[in-house]
Design a protein around this motif. Sequence first.
Motif, PDB file in Angstrom:
ATOM      1  N   ILE A 187      14.566 -20.517  38.557  1.00 34.72           N
ATOM      2  CA  ILE A 187      13.620 -19.413  38.720  1.00 34.72           C
ATOM      3  C   ILE A 187      13.389 -19.126  40.198  1.00 34.72           C
ATOM      4  O   ILE A 187      13.401 -17.972  40.644  1.00 34.72           O
ATOM      5  CB  ILE A 187      12.287 -19.737  38.014  1.00 34.72           C
ATOM      6  N   LEU A 188      13.193 -20.177  40.990  1.00 31.72           N
ATOM      7  CA  LEU A 188      12.942 -19.999  42.423  1.00 31.72           C
ATOM      8  C   LEU A 188      14.147 -19.366  43.131  1.00 31.72           C
ATOM      9  O   LEU A 188      13.983 -18.510  44.000  1.00 31.72           O
ATOM     10  CB  LEU A 188      12.606 -21.345  43.069  1.00 31.72           C
ATOM     11  N   ARG A 189      15.349 -19.773  42.745  1.00 31.29           N
ATOM     12  CA  ARG A 189      16.547 -19.229  43.390  1.00 31.29           C
ATOM     13  C   ARG A 189      16.727 -17.748  43.105  1.00 31.29           C
ATOM     14  O   ARG A 189      17.324 -17.021  43.909  1.00 31.29           O
ATOM     15  CB  ARG A 189      17.803 -19.972  42.908  1.00 31.29           C
ATOM     16  N   ASN A 190      16.228 -17.307  41.965  1.00 34.07           N
ATOM     17  CA  ASN A 190      16.469 -15.927  41.536  1.00 34.07           C
ATOM     18  C   ASN A 190      15.250 -15.018  41.711  1.00 34.07           C
ATOM     19  O   ASN A 190      15.202 -13.923  41.124  1.00 34.07           O
ATOM     20  CB  ASN A 190      16.920 -15.913  40.079  1.00 34.07           C
ATOM     21  N   LEU A 191      14.291 -15.445  42.528  1.00 29.60           N
ATOM     22  CA  LEU A 191      13.127 -14.603  42.781  1.00 29.60           C
ATOM     23  C   LEU A 191      13.516 -13.323  43.512  1.00 29.60           C
ATOM     24  O   LEU A 191      12.972 -12.252  43.253  1.00 29.60           O
ATOM     25  CB  LEU A 191      12.094 -15.376  43.614  1.00 29.60           C
ATOM     26  N   ARG A 192      14.441 -13.462  44.455  1.00 26.27           N
ATOM     27  CA  ARG A 192      14.874 -12.307  45.246  1.00 26.27           C
ATOM     28  C   ARG A 192      16.251 -11.844  44.805  1.00 26.27           C
ATOM     29  O   ARG A 192      17.146 -12.657  44.578  1.00 26.27           O
ATOM     30  CB  ARG A 192      14.902 -12.662  46.734  1.00 26.27           C
ATOM     31  N   LYS A 193      16.407 -10.536  44.715  1.00 33.12           N
ATOM     32  CA  LYS A 193      17.706  -9.959  44.431  1.00 33.12           C
ATOM     33  C   LYS A 193      18.538  -9.963  45.711  1.00 33.12           C
ATOM     34  O   LYS A 193      17.998 -10.081  46.810  1.00 33.12           O
ATOM     35  CB  LYS A 193      17.537  -8.529  43.905  1.00 33.12           C
ATOM     36  N   PRO A 194      19.857  -9.866  45.590  1.00 33.62           N
ATOM     37  CA  PRO A 194      20.709  -9.833  46.788  1.00 33.62           C
ATOM     38  C   PRO A 194      20.258  -8.760  47.769  1.00 33.62           C
ATOM     39  O   PRO A 194      20.029  -7.614  47.392  1.00 33.62           O
ATOM     40  CB  PRO A 194      22.099  -9.512  46.216  1.00 33.62           C
ATOM     41  N   GLY A 195      20.090  -9.161  49.023  1.00 31.18           N
ATOM     42  CA  GLY A 195      19.666  -8.219  50.053  1.00 31.18           C
ATOM     43  C   GLY A 195      18.173  -8.186  50.282  1.00 31.18           C
ATOM     44  O   GLY A 195      17.704  -7.676  51.309  1.00 31.18           O
ATOM     45  N   GLU A 196      17.388  -8.733  49.353  1.00 30.13           N
ATOM     46  CA  GLU A 196      15.935  -8.759  49.517  1.00 30.13           C
ATOM     47  C   GLU A 196      15.519  -9.925  50.403  1.00 30.13           C
ATOM     48  O   GLU A 196      16.215 -10.921  50.512  1.00 30.13           O
ATOM     49  CB  GLU A 196      15.242  -8.884  48.161  1.00 30.13           C
ATOM     50  N   SER A 197      14.359  -9.766  51.019  1.00 36.26           N
ATOM     51  CA  SER A 197      13.791 -10.834  51.834  1.00 36.26           C
ATOM     52  C   SER A 197      12.312 -10.967  51.500  1.00 36.26           C
ATOM     53  O   SER A 197      11.753 -10.165  50.754  1.00 36.26           O
ATOM     54  CB  SER A 197      13.976 -10.522  53.328  1.00 36.26           C
ATOM     55  N   GLY A 198      11.683 -11.976  52.073  1.00 38.81           N
ATOM     56  CA  GLY A 198      10.269 -12.189  51.794  1.00 38.81           C
ATOM     57  C   GLY A 198      10.051 -13.095  50.600  1.00 38.81           C
ATOM     58  O   GLY A 198      10.997 -13.570  49.965  1.00 38.81           O
ATOM     59  N   TYR A 199       8.781 -13.323  50.278  1.00 39.10           N
ATOM     60  CA  TYR A 199       8.422 -14.240  49.191  1.00 39.10           C
ATOM     61  C   TYR A 199       7.810 -13.477  48.022  1.00 39.10           C
ATOM     62  O   TYR A 199       7.184 -12.429  48.195  1.00 39.10           O
ATOM     63  CB  TYR A 199       7.435 -15.291  49.699  1.00 39.10           C
ATOM     64  N   LYS A 200       8.002 -14.025  46.842  1.00 40.41           N
ATOM     65  CA  LYS A 200       7.444 -13.445  45.624  1.00 40.41           C
ATOM     66  C   LYS A 200       6.730 -14.530  44.819  1.00 40.41           C
ATOM     67  O   LYS A 200       6.978 -15.726  45.015  1.00 40.41           O
ATOM     68  CB  LYS A 200       8.550 -12.812  44.769  1.00 40.41           C
ATOM     69  N   ILE A 201       5.907 -14.097  43.899  1.00 40.49           N
ATOM     70  CA  ILE A 201       5.211 -15.041  43.020  1.00 40.49           C
ATOM     71  C   ILE A 201       6.173 -15.483  41.922  1.00 40.49           C
ATOM     72  O   ILE A 201       6.711 -14.641  41.196  1.00 40.49           O
ATOM     73  CB  ILE A 201       3.966 -14.389  42.389  1.00 40.49           C
ATOM     74  N   PRO A 202       6.424 -16.789  41.795  1.00 42.60           N
ATOM     75  CA  PRO A 202       7.306 -17.237  40.712  1.00 42.60           C
ATOM     76  C   PRO A 202       6.632 -17.074  39.355  1.00 42.60           C
ATOM     77  O   PRO A 202       5.449 -17.371  39.207  1.00 42.60           O
ATOM     78  CB  PRO A 202       7.556 -18.716  41.035  1.00 42.60           C
ATOM     79  N   ARG A 203       7.409 -16.606  38.390  1.00 44.21           N
ATOM     80  CA  ARG A 203       6.875 -16.402  37.045  1.00 44.21           C
ATOM     81  C   ARG A 203       7.884 -16.908  36.018  1.00 44.21           C
ATOM     82  O   ARG A 203       9.081 -16.932  36.259  1.00 44.21           O
ATOM     83  CB  ARG A 203       6.570 -14.931  36.798  1.00 44.21           C
ATOM     84  N   GLY A 204       7.359 -17.306  34.867  1.00 47.65           N
ATOM     85  CA  GLY A 204       8.212 -17.809  33.795  1.00 47.65           C
ATOM     86  C   GLY A 204       8.259 -19.319  33.757  1.00 47.65           C
ATOM     87  O   GLY A 204       7.988 -19.991  34.746  1.00 47.65           O
TER      88      GLY A 204
END
Length: 275
Positions: A187-204
Amino acid sequence: MGSGVGVVVSDGGVCGFWRRLSGPEERRLLELLAYGLVALGAASAMLLRFVPMPYGRYSSPRFGRPLPARPAWALQELPSLLVPLGLAACGGAAAAAWPNRLLLGCFVVHYAHRALIFPLLIREGKPTPCFTFVLALLFCVYNGYLQGRSLSNYAEYPSGWLKDPRFITGFIGWLTGMAINIHSDHILRNLRKPGESGYKIPRGGMFEYVSGANFFGEILEWFGFALACCTIESLAFALCTLFILGSRAKQHHQWYLEKFEDYPKNRKIVIPFVY
């Protein structure tokens, strides 16, 4: 003469060294190292209250030259795979017993994944400070010897141990914890799509319940392992894991709360519904 040569060969080399070392003094050494592992975990937990673990989002140039994430991770985890395997190859009757084989196998399977598979899955991970790498490497040598030597040479189990409720419950806990850990890392590895940066809230997954879902999985895994082993060495490892990963999870939880205004307030830190 043939039998004499056989004795010389068997008593020489690396395996001969470990056979000569075996005895009450090494057994006492393992106990002291187990107590030391708990003390190390407790001291680390106290230190982490004031200084974040210099890794990932908390990395700092103060902690030494940055190393590439993938090879650094693989090399630092490798001793916990190779040391137990080497000790098992030189083991005696204990290493040949099925409970010992399966329990040592649990430990080796975890570190085979961490050293050989997990690094390949890292997506442009932040460099690892040299200081962090050295600490992790030394820990894996220390614990690889502690768990490997205990299970390959000293731990003894009754003939029906594989049917014992402690082994069965512990094995299920180990397997469940490892599955949670791997799924949470995914889940953590796939938080960002290719080319995206920054942090997101992990869900699931277990992230719906705790901020440190990957840490919870590993804590559950090693407490299950400790129950299945019923050795002081495995319990020490579980407690050390709880101290260190519990502290890291708390850091992550506080960081998420400060970073995201919409972070779920009902999420616990690392133990679902409890803490």
